[in-house]
Design a protein around this motif. Structure first.
Motif, PDB file in Angstrom:
ATOM      1  N   ARG A 184       0.842  -1.209   0.000  1.00  0.00           N
ATOM      2  CA  ARG A 184       0.000   0.000   0.000  1.00  0.00           C
ATOM      3  C   ARG A 184       0.873   1.253   0.000  1.00  0.00           C
ATOM      4  NH1 ARG A 184      -2.516   0.379   5.412  1.00  0.00           N
ATOM      5  NH2 ARG A 184      -0.458   1.228   5.895  1.00  0.00           N
ATOM      6  N   THR A 185       1.881   1.271   0.847  1.00  0.00           N
ATOM      7  CA  THR A 185       2.761   2.437   0.951  1.00  0.00           C
ATOM      8  C   THR A 185       3.514   2.686  -0.349  1.00  0.00           C
ATOM      9  OG1 THR A 185       3.027   2.021   3.313  1.00  0.00           O
ATOM     10  CG2 THR A 185       4.634   3.470   2.268  1.00  0.00           C
ATOM     11  N   ASN A 186       3.990   1.631  -0.965  1.00  0.00           N
ATOM     12  CA  ASN A 186       4.711   1.742  -2.230  1.00  0.00           C
ATOM     13  C   ASN A 186       3.842   2.408  -3.296  1.00  0.00           C
ATOM     14  OD1 ASN A 186       7.063   0.987  -3.980  1.00  0.00           O
ATOM     15  ND2 ASN A 186       5.487  -0.228  -5.021  1.00  0.00           N
ATOM     16  N   ALA A 187       2.605   1.991  -3.390  1.00  0.00           N
ATOM     17  CA  ALA A 187       1.681   2.564  -4.381  1.00  0.00           C
ATOM     18  C   ALA A 187       1.360   4.027  -4.062  1.00  0.00           C
ATOM     19  CB  ALA A 187       0.402   1.736  -4.430  1.00  0.00           C
ATOM     20  N   ASP A 188       1.138   4.333  -2.776  1.00  0.00           N
ATOM     21  CA  ASP A 188       0.767   5.691  -2.378  1.00  0.00           C
ATOM     22  C   ASP A 188       1.902   6.687  -2.622  1.00  0.00           C
ATOM     23  OD1 ASP A 188      -1.702   4.800  -1.601  1.00  0.00           O
ATOM     24  OD2 ASP A 188      -1.250   4.739   0.552  1.00  0.00           O
ATOM     25  N   VAL A 189       3.116   6.288  -2.273  1.00  0.00           N
ATOM     26  CA  VAL A 189       4.265   7.187  -2.444  1.00  0.00           C
ATOM     27  C   VAL A 189       4.533   7.452  -3.923  1.00  0.00           C
ATOM     28  CG1 VAL A 189       6.765   7.384  -2.149  1.00  0.00           C
ATOM     29  CG2 VAL A 189       5.353   6.598  -0.244  1.00  0.00           C
ATOM     30  N   LYS A 190       4.544   6.430  -4.737  1.00  0.00           N
ATOM     31  CA  LYS A 190       4.790   6.602  -6.168  1.00  0.00           C
ATOM     32  C   LYS A 190       3.705   7.458  -6.829  1.00  0.00           C
ATOM     33  CE  LYS A 190       7.539   2.424  -6.967  1.00  0.00           C
ATOM     34  NZ  LYS A 190       7.653   1.137  -7.687  1.00  0.00           N
ATOM     35  N   SER A 191       2.468   7.256  -6.399  1.00  0.00           N
ATOM     36  CA  SER A 191       1.366   8.044  -6.953  1.00  0.00           C
ATOM     37  C   SER A 191       1.512   9.525  -6.600  1.00  0.00           C
ATOM     38  CB  SER A 191       0.032   7.508  -6.430  1.00  0.00           C
ATOM     39  OG  SER A 191      -1.044   8.306  -6.874  1.00  0.00           O
ATOM     40  N   ALA A 192       1.853   9.829  -5.345  1.00  0.00           N
ATOM     41  CA  ALA A 192       2.001  11.222  -4.906  1.00  0.00           C
ATOM     42  C   ALA A 192       3.123  11.923  -5.663  1.00  0.00           C
ATOM     43  CB  ALA A 192       2.266  11.271  -3.403  1.00  0.00           C
ATOM     44  N   ILE A 193       4.192  11.207  -5.955  1.00  0.00           N
ATOM     45  CA  ILE A 193       5.324  11.807  -6.669  1.00  0.00           C
ATOM     46  C   ILE A 193       5.016  11.976  -8.158  1.00  0.00           C
ATOM     47  CG2 ILE A 193       7.713  11.405  -7.399  1.00  0.00           C
ATOM     48  CD1 ILE A 193       8.162  10.047  -4.682  1.00  0.00           C
ATOM     49  N   ASN A 194       4.505  10.942  -8.800  1.00  0.00           N
ATOM     50  CA  ASN A 194       4.250  10.993 -10.242  1.00  0.00           C
ATOM     51  C   ASN A 194       3.149  11.984 -10.613  1.00  0.00           C
ATOM     52  OD1 ASN A 194       6.217   9.029 -10.731  1.00  0.00           O
ATOM     53  ND2 ASN A 194       4.752   7.334 -10.527  1.00  0.00           N
ATOM     54  N   ASP A 308      -0.208   8.751   5.699  1.00  0.00           N
ATOM     55  CA  ASP A 308      -0.047   8.290   7.078  1.00  0.00           C
ATOM     56  C   ASP A 308       1.258   7.530   7.294  1.00  0.00           C
ATOM     57  OD1 ASP A 308      -2.457   9.402   7.794  1.00  0.00           O
ATOM     58  OD2 ASP A 308      -3.605   7.564   7.446  1.00  0.00           O
ATOM     59  N   ASP A 309       1.711   6.784   6.289  1.00  0.00           N
ATOM     60  CA  ASP A 309       2.905   5.957   6.454  1.00  0.00           C
ATOM     61  C   ASP A 309       4.212   6.718   6.244  1.00  0.00           C
ATOM     62  OD1 ASP A 309       1.380   3.708   7.009  1.00  0.00           O
ATOM     63  OD2 ASP A 309       1.178   3.171   4.893  1.00  0.00           O
ATOM     64  N   VAL A 310       4.128   7.941   5.760  1.00  0.00           N
ATOM     65  CA  VAL A 310       5.333   8.750   5.537  1.00  0.00           C
ATOM     66  C   VAL A 310       5.691   9.483   6.825  1.00  0.00           C
ATOM     67  CG1 VAL A 310       6.312  10.710   4.284  1.00  0.00           C
ATOM     68  CG2 VAL A 310       4.930   9.018   3.077  1.00  0.00           C
ATOM     69  N   ASP A 311       6.917   9.254   7.307  1.00  0.00           N
ATOM     70  CA  ASP A 311       7.352   9.895   8.547  1.00  0.00           C
ATOM     71  C   ASP A 311       8.026  11.233   8.290  1.00  0.00           C
ATOM     72  OD1 ASP A 311       6.494   7.748  10.200  1.00  0.00           O
ATOM     73  OD2 ASP A 311       8.239   6.607   9.561  1.00  0.00           O
ATOM     74  N   SER A 312       8.815  11.329   7.244  1.00  0.00           N
ATOM     75  CA  SER A 312       9.498  12.591   6.941  1.00  0.00           C
ATOM     76  C   SER A 312       9.932  12.600   5.484  1.00  0.00           C
ATOM     77  CB  SER A 312      10.724  12.765   7.854  1.00  0.00           C
ATOM     78  OG  SER A 312      11.676  11.745   7.614  1.00  0.00           O
TER      79      SER A 312
END
Length: 319
Positions: A184-194, A308-312
């Motif tokens: 889930r985190t992998n998909a969310d982070v890549k989506s936010a960046i792209n 939520d899963d991103v700390d910094s």
């Protein structure tokens, strides 16, 4: 005869009185009718008559005063904008604090599970985390709940991960996550960046431009010589003191392994209150972006920090 004649004479003089009244009334009417046809120009005055109200007069000066009072009643609109700004600032501060609390909660659960003990004296990693959590103003209740949660069977297994990315204007990003659901985190982070015109980088292509360091944030100015002596007393070999982002604050960088000892040095000179310690990536080559690129990059950072899963999120922008 004479009396009768005098009486008749008296009666003949009485009719003259009504004639005089009529004449006076006619003069008053004429004055009213001719008042609007005067050859002289005077300031007009409006007569306002309302039921059950006394006679009032409205002049140009009264209209000006009324307009002034009306404009003063609009001032709360501007006060409302200021209140909105304060509320937005407070919201960001509260969100940041909640993320810090959640981060240490997850780290404590990890430490208890990996160390096999919920006793800080027997689990060194847990003890260090509790010190760090308290230094970052995490409530004791939150710490105790995290320790208790770690001992439960259904407690999630958290893992740390780091994402690297390229942003606008030569900037780079390091995204630190702590999650119990890597997919889930992998998909969310890549989506936010792209979605915000960033680009995911290959592992190691960005990290080599940063150094991992311990960071102590102190909310006051520090005497460098006094701090240096305290660091030596606590067996700290690597220390760098710089000014903080806000005026009158200080930041100390040290070796990651000496972060806890450096914090003890800060405590020994009476600067514990409000001080925070953490591990951060410090860029070796800062980049100054244009204002346009900086704004675009901040959009990416904001989108990542809302997860939520991103700390910094760390970057190499100098502006």
């Amino acid at each position: 005869f004479f009396f009768s004649q005098s009486r008749d004479s008296t009666t003949t003089t009485k009719p003259t009185t009504p004639t005089m009244k009529c004449a006076i009334t006619s003069v008053a009417a004429a004055a009213v009718l001719l008042s609007g046809t005067s050859a002289f120009t005077t300031q007009r005055t409006t007569i306002v008559i309302s039921p059950a109200q006394p006679l009032t007069t409205t002049t140009a000066e009264d209209k000006s005063a009324t307009a002034s009072r009306s404009s003063s009643r609009l001032s709360p609109l501007f006060m409302g904008r200021a209140a909105a700004v304060r509320a937005a600032t407070k919201g960001k501060t509260d969100a940041k604090k909640a993320k810090v609390n959640a981060y240490y909660g997850k780290k404590i659960i990890m430490a208890v599970k990996s160390g096999g003990s919920a006793d800080p004296s027997a689990n060194r990693q847990l003890g260090e985390l509790i010190k760090a959590a308290k230094a970052n103003s995490v409530p004791v209740d939150n710490i105790n709940r995290a320790i208790k949660r770690a001992t439960e069977k259904d407690a999630g297994d958290f893992s740390e991960a780091t994402f690297e990315a390229y942003a606008n204007g030569g900037a780079s990003l390091i995204v630190n996550v702590l999650t119990d659901n890597p997919n889930r985190t992998n998909a969310d982070v890549k989506s936010a960046i792209n979605k915000n015109n960033g680009k995911i980088a290959e592992s190691g292509s960005v990290l080599f431009m940063y150094d991992l360091k311990g960071k102590i944030e102190i909310p006051s100015a520090v005497d460098e010589e006094e701090l240096l002596m305290a660091a030596i007393d606590n067996d700290v070999d690597d220390m760098e003191l710089v000014d903080g982002d806000e005026e009158g604050t200080s930041v100390v960088y040290t070796d990651p392994k000496e972060t806890a000892a450096m914090f003890e040095a800060v405590k020994s000179i009476g600067l514990e209150e409000g001080s925070k310690m953490s591990l951060v990536h410090v860029t070796k080559a800062p980049v100054e972006c244009t204002e346009e690129d900086f704004e675009k990059n901040m959009v990416i950072i904001d989108a990542l920090e809302e997860l939520d899963d991103v700390d910094s999120v760390e970057h190499n922008m100098s502006n």
